[in-house]
Write a protein that holds these residues in place. Structure first.
Motif: not given
Lengths: 267, 304
Positions: B87-103, B117-126
């Motif tokens: 269910g990742l949002d194809p309309d957004f980038s990796v970071l924006d997917n997280l930011l939109v979900y945080a909203r 940022r921290e989670l992307l690092r933890f998941m090796h996606l930074e």
């Protein structure tokens, strides 16, 4: 419960409004912002073509209707149909894509947002996008000298209600859809005929009585009547009827669409 | 140890069919709990009710002491979910997917940014933060989905078939991340149909089939209880099956599927005794696994 019970329960379901509605609206707005330049171009370019082809082109042969130049007669209808199309497309295609293809609603539902809030946010968004196009057309018209009264403000408000009606109607269609072909039926069976027979290109009073009466059942007719009356500074008591009909339809479609769509995402 | 999830006689009905049919379970804090079973067993339906994306038909279900029927909003604030279809949002980038979900979670934008940022690092996606999600590999998508589920710092993390369709490296990596989260004190609930995965990472499991629990317990205990230490597996000619079964059935428990026989060797028994009885050129001795438990309890027939 019979199907009829469910239908009436849906029509008067009164979904409750919460913070989540704005979060959903904002998700769509953020995406829209990415593609803003392209959107603005198309939203303004197409009505401009219509205005030239129909307003000036056809208008050259028609001359005047009810004492106004044809292009000015046509312009309020152009704003209304543009808003209708954009809101309906966003609600139906957009809603169905997010429901079935992108699973966007499933994802939003994981967060503390209720199904009804998701759908209300979607209706609000599709209406906003429709209204955005109405404003864009109004700007084009203003440059072309189509607007010469401050009553454009209430006219825009009426058209905002129209956008709400068709965004909710679009989501309602999406709630019935099993595939994308569905919208082709809704579009050629309902939306396009409506754009022809709602007093958009010609006044209704030259049509046979039966068709005239049928036209009053169409929401677009009321929006065209109201915005035309306002822009021509020719407001009468009919305005209340027009606005009342639009409000009632927006309200009922919203309830109905929200209830039905909620069942498709929370099951 | 406190209880984080409790279900009593939980039922889910679709089209007059009970896909979840009276499930009782308790999940403790800090535990990694596995819901296992074949496709269509009711794993996902059970879990969807727990994470409040599906209404309970009947029975009781409490998550973090809150009733899912009346308090879903508060529950959803405290849990994270990695659904089967990410269910990742194809309309957004990796970071924006997280930011939109945080909203959606009403996390203030500043905190959302640091956390993302921290989670992307933890998941090796930074280094992929600007990529559109449809350009990501399956493993990267799953890692991003886990990052998304962790944005609100949940107490319980639900993972629905987190490693299905991933290559061995990606799968290993997800297991490591889950172990790491467990060390940080999060309770994990996952579904899987890989028994080997469950043996490896789950403290406790339930096996379900047709909406009902077949057995419940620690993987090692279940293997011990239902199978034993080893399995001797061999194939015979169809007309020999009866003869050999007669020779072993006094000493050993066994299961037959067509002309294939599996003998369960308990701890106190010696597998070679079974071996001595059999003349087959197609014989295999191996460690007992959860697969054996499952096949024993649920049978062999194909699932829809």
């Amino acid at each position: 419960m019979t199907a009829l019970h469910i239908f009436f329960a849906d029509l008067f379901s009164f979904p409750s409004w919460g913070r989540g509605v704005w979060a959903v609206w904002l998700r769509n707005f953020l995406y829209f912002r990415h593609t803003l330049l392209i959107s603005v171009f198309w939203v303004m370019f197409e009505p401009l073509l219509y205005l030239i082809a129909i307003g000036y082109g056809v208008g050259y042969f028609v001359g005047q209707i009810d004492g106004v130049p044809y292009s000015k007669f046509f312009f309020p209808a152009l704003m209304a149909t543009s808003g209708m199309f954009v809101a309906f497309f966003e609600g139906s295609y957009g809603g169905y894509t997010k429901l079935a293809r992108q699973k966007t609603y499933d994802t939003i539902l994981l967060a503390p947002i209720d199904p009804a809030e998701i759908i209300l946010g979607e209706i609000l968004w599709a209406a906003s996008k429709g209204f955005f196009s109405v404003v864009a057309v109004a700007l084009v018209g203003a440059v072309q000298g189509m607007i010469d009264t401050i009553l454009i403000i209430p006219a825009l408000l009426v058209l905002a209600i129209l956008c709400w009606v068709f965004s909710a109607f679009g989501i309602l269609m999406a709630s019935y859809a099993r595939n994308y072909d569905w919208f082709v039926y809704a579009q050629s069976g309902f939306i396009i005929p409506m754009s022809l027979f709602s007093g958009t290109y010609f006044p209704l009073n030259h049509l046979p009585q039966v068709i005239q009466q049928a036209a009053y059942l169409l929401p677009l007719t009321h929006a065209v009547m109201a915005s035309r009356a306002l822009l021509q500074d020719n407001v009468g008591s009919l305005l209340f009827l027009n606005v009342g009909v639009l409000f009632a339809l927006g309200f009922l479609f919203s309830n109905w669409a929200t209830a039905r769509m909620s069942r498709r995402i929370y099951y | 140890m406190s209880i984080v999830i409790e279900a009593r006689n939980l039922v889910k009905t679709y089209a007059n069919k009970n896909v979840v049919d009276g499930i009782d379970l308790v999940i403790n804090e800090g535990e990694c709990f596995g819901i296992l079973g074949p496709n269509g067993a009711g794993k996902t339906s059970t879990m969807r009710m727990m994470y409040c994306s599906s209404p309970v038909t009947s029975g009781e279900l409490f998550v973090l002491g809150l009733n899912v029927k009346t308090n879903s909003r508060n529950i959803k604030m405290k849990i994270g979910v990695v659904p089967q279809e990410d269910g990742l949002d194809p309309d957004f980038s990796v970071l924006d997917n997280l930011l939109v979900y945080a909203r959606y979670h009403n996390i203030p934008i500043k905190r959302a940014r640091t956390q993302a940022r921290e989670l992307l690092r933890f998941m090796h996606l930074e280094e992929y933060d600007g990529r559109q999600v449809d350009t990501l590999s399956g493993g990267m998508r799953r890692r991003l989905t886990i990052a998304r589920a962790l944005l609100n710092d949940p107490q319980i993390l639900f993972l629905d078939e987190p490693t299905t369709g991933l290559d061995p490296q990606a799968r290993f990596w997800i297991w490591e991340a889950m172990a790491d989260l467990k060390r940080r004190g999060k309770s994990l609930v996952l579904t899987t149909h890989y028994m080997e995965e469950a043996e490896r990472i789950c403290d406790r499991i339930i096996l379900i089939d047709k909406g009902k629990i077949l057995c419940e317990g620690r993987p090692a205990d279940l293997i011990n209880e239902y199978i034993g230490d080893e399995v001797v597996e061999f194939r015979l000619k169809q007309d020999e099956v009866d003869y050999y079964v007669k020779r072993i059935k006094e000493k050993f428990q066994y299961q037959i599927m067509n002309n294939r026989v599996r003998i369960f060797v308990k701890t106190a028994q010696e597998g070679r005794h079974a071996l001595e009885q059999i003349e087959s050129d197609n014989i295999l001795v191996r460690k007992a696994s959860l697969d054996d438990v499952f096949l024993r309890l649920a049978g062999y027939e194909l699932r829809p």
